[in-house]
Design a protein around this motif. Structure first.
Motif, PDB file in Angstrom:
ATOM      1  N   VAL A 111       0.849  -1.194   0.000  1.00 16.69           N
ATOM      2  CA  VAL A 111       0.000   0.000   0.000  1.00 16.69           C
ATOM      3  C   VAL A 111       0.884   1.243   0.000  1.00 16.69           C
ATOM      4  CG1 VAL A 111      -1.813   1.248   1.212  1.00 16.69           C
ATOM      5  CG2 VAL A 111      -1.781  -1.256   1.250  1.00 16.69           C
ATOM      6  N   ILE A 112       0.605   2.155  -0.914  1.00 17.31           N
ATOM      7  CA  ILE A 112       1.427   3.350  -1.066  1.00 17.31           C
ATOM      8  C   ILE A 112       1.085   4.383   0.001  1.00 17.31           C
ATOM      9  CG2 ILE A 112       2.200   5.149  -2.649  1.00 17.31           C
ATOM     10  CD1 ILE A 112       2.825   2.295  -3.534  1.00 17.31           C
ATOM     11  N   ARG A 113       2.108   4.892   0.662  1.00 14.47           N
ATOM     12  CA  ARG A 113       1.911   5.917   1.688  1.00 14.47           C
ATOM     13  C   ARG A 113       1.718   7.279   1.022  1.00 14.47           C
ATOM     14  NH1 ARG A 113       4.970   9.586   4.861  1.00 14.47           N
ATOM     15  NH2 ARG A 113       4.389   9.625   7.071  1.00 14.47           N
ATOM     16  N   LYS A 114       0.735   8.018   1.480  1.00 21.48           N
ATOM     17  CA  LYS A 114       0.480   9.353   0.950  1.00 21.48           C
ATOM     18  C   LYS A 114       1.406  10.369   1.614  1.00 21.48           C
ATOM     19  CE  LYS A 114      -4.481   8.854  -0.004  1.00 21.48           C
ATOM     20  NZ  LYS A 114      -5.826   9.384   0.367  1.00 21.48           N
ATOM     21  N   PRO A 115       1.851  11.383   0.869  1.00 21.94           N
ATOM     22  CA  PRO A 115       2.596  12.481   1.503  1.00 21.94           C
ATOM     23  C   PRO A 115       1.715  13.169   2.535  1.00 21.94           C
ATOM     24  CG  PRO A 115       2.812  12.561  -0.893  1.00 21.94           C
ATOM     25  CD  PRO A 115       1.749  11.545  -0.590  1.00 21.94           C
ATOM     26  N   VAL A 116       2.279  13.532   3.666  1.00 23.31           N
ATOM     27  CA  VAL A 116       1.501  14.134   4.751  1.00 23.31           C
ATOM     28  C   VAL A 116       1.538  15.656   4.642  1.00 23.31           C
ATOM     29  CG1 VAL A 116       1.219  14.295   7.257  1.00 23.31           C
ATOM     30  CG2 VAL A 116       2.068  12.173   6.231  1.00 23.31           C
ATOM     31  N   ILE A 117       0.353  16.273   4.624  1.00 22.34           N
ATOM     32  CA  ILE A 117       0.280  17.732   4.603  1.00 22.34           C
ATOM     33  C   ILE A 117       0.349  18.239   6.047  1.00 22.34           C
ATOM     34  CG2 ILE A 117      -1.052  17.811   2.469  1.00 22.34           C
ATOM     35  CD1 ILE A 117      -3.564  18.175   4.149  1.00 22.34           C
ATOM     36  N   ASN A 118       0.469  19.561   6.216  1.00 27.04           N
ATOM     37  CA  ASN A 118       0.638  20.120   7.558  1.00 27.04           C
ATOM     38  C   ASN A 118      -0.479  19.732   8.517  1.00 27.04           C
ATOM     39  OD1 ASN A 118       3.047  21.341   6.895  1.00 27.04           O
ATOM     40  ND2 ASN A 118       2.096  23.275   6.287  1.00 27.04           N
ATOM     41  N   ASP A 119      -1.738  19.913   8.094  1.00 28.56           N
ATOM     42  CA  ASP A 119      -2.862  19.559   8.950  1.00 28.56           C
ATOM     43  C   ASP A 119      -2.881  18.049   9.226  1.00 28.56           C
ATOM     44  OD1 ASP A 119      -3.768  22.140   9.216  1.00 28.56           O
ATOM     45  OD2 ASP A 119      -5.177  22.001   7.544  1.00 28.56           O
ATOM     46  N   GLY A 120      -2.562  17.277   8.204  1.00 31.83           N
ATOM     47  CA  GLY A 120      -2.532  15.824   8.359  1.00 31.83           C
ATOM     48  C   GLY A 120      -1.447  15.392   9.322  1.00 31.83           C
ATOM     49  N   PRO A 140      -6.075   0.926  -1.937  1.00 32.85           N
ATOM     50  CA  PRO A 140      -6.719   0.785  -3.249  1.00 32.85           C
ATOM     51  C   PRO A 140      -8.160   0.300  -3.178  1.00 32.85           C
ATOM     52  CG  PRO A 140      -5.161  -1.006  -2.876  1.00 32.85           C
ATOM     53  CD  PRO A 140      -4.977  -0.051  -1.753  1.00 32.85           C
ATOM     54  N   THR A 141      -8.512  -0.462  -2.133  1.00 34.55           N
ATOM     55  CA  THR A 141      -9.869  -0.982  -2.001  1.00 34.55           C
ATOM     56  C   THR A 141     -10.301  -0.940  -0.535  1.00 34.55           C
ATOM     57  OG1 THR A 141      -9.192  -3.281  -1.608  1.00 34.55           O
ATOM     58  CG2 THR A 141      -9.460  -2.591  -3.910  1.00 34.55           C
ATOM     59  N   SER A 142     -11.610  -1.082  -0.322  1.00 37.56           N
ATOM     60  CA  SER A 142     -12.131  -1.119   1.046  1.00 37.56           C
ATOM     61  C   SER A 142     -11.658  -2.372   1.766  1.00 37.56           C
ATOM     62  CB  SER A 142     -13.661  -1.069   1.024  1.00 37.56           C
ATOM     63  OG  SER A 142     -14.199  -2.153   0.289  1.00 37.56           O
ATOM     64  N   ASN A 143     -11.479  -3.461   1.021  1.00 39.80           N
ATOM     65  CA  ASN A 143     -10.981  -4.703   1.627  1.00 39.80           C
ATOM     66  C   ASN A 143      -9.572  -4.517   2.175  1.00 39.80           C
ATOM     67  OD1 ASN A 143     -13.286  -6.205   1.189  1.00 39.80           O
ATOM     68  ND2 ASN A 143     -12.596  -6.993  -0.785  1.00 39.80           N
ATOM     69  N   LYS A 144      -8.767  -3.709   1.492  1.00 41.33           N
ATOM     70  CA  LYS A 144      -7.406  -3.448   1.959  1.00 41.33           C
ATOM     71  C   LYS A 144      -7.429  -2.643   3.253  1.00 41.33           C
ATOM     72  CE  LYS A 144      -5.001  -5.595  -1.065  1.00 41.33           C
ATOM     73  NZ  LYS A 144      -4.177  -6.767  -0.630  1.00 41.33           N
ATOM     74  N   PHE A 145      -8.365  -1.712   3.345  1.00 41.34           N
ATOM     75  CA  PHE A 145      -8.477  -0.925   4.577  1.00 41.34           C
ATOM     76  C   PHE A 145      -8.959  -1.810   5.727  1.00 41.34           C
ATOM     77  CE2 PHE A 145     -10.943   2.090   7.324  1.00 41.34           C
ATOM     78  CZ  PHE A 145      -9.834   2.718   7.865  1.00 41.34           C
ATOM     79  N   ALA A 146      -9.918  -2.689   5.443  1.00 41.94           N
ATOM     80  CA  ALA A 146     -10.407  -3.610   6.471  1.00 41.94           C
ATOM     81  C   ALA A 146      -9.288  -4.551   6.925  1.00 41.94           C
ATOM     82  CB  ALA A 146     -11.596  -4.410   5.940  1.00 41.94           C
ATOM     83  N   ALA A 147      -8.472  -4.985   5.969  1.00 42.92           N
ATOM     84  CA  ALA A 147      -7.347  -5.856   6.315  1.00 42.92           C
ATOM     85  C   ALA A 147      -6.317  -5.107   7.146  1.00 42.92           C
ATOM     86  CB  ALA A 147      -6.698  -6.398   5.036  1.00 42.92           C
ATOM     87  N   PHE A 148      -6.095  -3.832   6.812  1.00 45.51           N
ATOM     88  CA  PHE A 148      -5.180  -2.999   7.586  1.00 45.51           C
ATOM     89  C   PHE A 148      -5.643  -2.897   9.037  1.00 45.51           C
ATOM     90  CE2 PHE A 148      -4.247   1.269   9.292  1.00 45.51           C
ATOM     91  CZ  PHE A 148      -2.866   1.258   9.254  1.00 45.51           C
ATOM     92  N   ALA A 149      -6.956  -2.867   9.239  1.00 50.14           N
ATOM     93  CA  ALA A 149      -7.520  -2.785  10.586  1.00 50.14           C
ATOM     94  C   ALA A 149      -7.526  -4.135  11.288  1.00 50.14           C
ATOM     95  CB  ALA A 149      -8.936  -2.225  10.517  1.00 50.14           C
ATOM     96  N   GLY A 150      -7.120  -5.194  10.587  1.00 46.04           N
ATOM     97  CA  GLY A 150      -7.131  -6.526  11.193  1.00 46.04           C
ATOM     98  C   GLY A 150      -8.532  -7.087  11.289  1.00 46.04           C
TER      99      GLY A 150
END
Length: 320
Positions: free
Chosen positions: A117-126, A220-230
């Motif tokens: 999973v590609i990490r997004k660049p972090v903006i100041n608020d982020g 990339p997908t909701s399944n990847k986010f769910a997997a990231f959450a365990g």
């Protein structure tokens, strides 16, 4: 196989191993702005303009180099448990910083694209959101630990110390929550937080925490986010003798998973997803299994709400 670079990062230095066109090169750099520039120059000398860079999520030591190099290369921050299991599969016995960097590079080179999973660049608020979210999680964990000690305490002196610590931590937690609320009401994060808060049982604080994870990584997908959450079921079914009960995998962010537990309990109590819950109950699923399923559902909905930039639509998920 892809060109890959593995980084093993500590507080003051980081080891790098690059596998470019089958050739392996290693070097060590300081974990500061000067070291980042030297690392960039080293990659340029190696001619690896298309390399994928991987590192473990170790505290916050990785953030500086990840932010710096992420604007130039694909960067993935990998769950340390995945690297550990990969090392076991390779029967790796040697553990040094240089060897760990090589191991991470090999994982990065051979892993499936959907697993990086590609990490997004972090903006100041982020960046501020990330820091405050991490602080809130740590203070909450410290408070829970103190409450557990208080419950087990027999000595009057120990009781007083624990009670004092709990009061101090609660004041700090309240201050951090206030700062998080201010940040997400007076910045570019407001609309994103407001949208996530339209999901049933998701309060504003949970919405803030979800935003921290959803905005920090390009899932990339909701399944990847769910997997990231365990929140991906682990199936144990092999041959004719192995018939284990499905359970949640250990591969995931335990803080995100724990954060979704109470909202799932509330969603279950208020029947936020009546058809979904009714189907599980009709199959005689235990309550804890239903709660876990709702946790996953909330994670999936949060992903779509954030990705599409639209408020929660109850008609879309009524029968889901």
């Amino acid at each position: 196989m892809r060109n890959a670079v593995g980084l093993d990062i500590s507080k003051t230095t980081f080891d790098a191993t690059a596998i470019i066109g089958g050739i392996e090169k290693s070097a060590k750099f300081d974990n500061d702005s000067k070291g980042f520039e030297q690392f960039k120059g080293w990659l340029t000398e190696l001619g690896c303009t298309d390399a994928h860079i991987c590192m473990e999520a170790t505290g916050n030591y990785y953030e500086g180099i990840a932010d710096y190099i992420g604007s130039l290369y694909k960067v993935s921050v990998v769950n340390p448990l995945k690297i550990s299991k990969y090392a076991e599969s390779r029967f790796t016995r040697t553990k040094t910083d240089k060897q760990d960097a090589k191991l991470i590079a090999e994982y990065c080179q051979t892993a499936k694209a959907q697993d990086l999973v590609i990490r997004k660049p972090v903006i100041n608020d982020g960046y501020k959101l990330k820091r405050l979210s991490a602080l809130y999680a740590q203070l909450t964990a410290d408070s829970t630990a103190q409450k557990n000690r208080l419950e087990a305490a027999k000595d009057t002196f120990v009781v007083k110390i624990c009670q004092s610590n709990i009061k101090h931590l609660q004041r700090q937690i309240k201050a951090v929550k206030k700062e998080l609320e201010k940040l997400t009401k007076q910045s570019a994060l407001k609309d994103q937080t407001d949208r996530l808060a339209t999901i049933p049982a998701i309060g504003r604080l949970t919405a803030v925490m979800l935003l921290n994870y959803l905005s920090g990584t390009d899932f990339p997908t909701s399944n990847k986010f769910a997997a990231f959450a365990g929140l991906t079921p682990q199936i144990k079914d092999s041959g004719t003798s192995v018939r284990g009960k499905p359970s949640l995998t250990r591969y995931g962010n335990r803080r995100l998973r724990a954060m979704l537990f109470m909202p799932a309990m509330v969603a279950y109590r208020i029947k936020a997803f009546p058809d979904f819950i009714a189907r599980l109950e009709a199959k005689n699923k235990p309550k804890k299994v239903i709660i876990a399923a709702i946790m996953r559902k909330l994670a999936v909905i949060a992903y779509h709400v954030h990705k599409k930039g639209e408020d929660y639509d109850p008609t879309r998920y009524k029968a889901a």
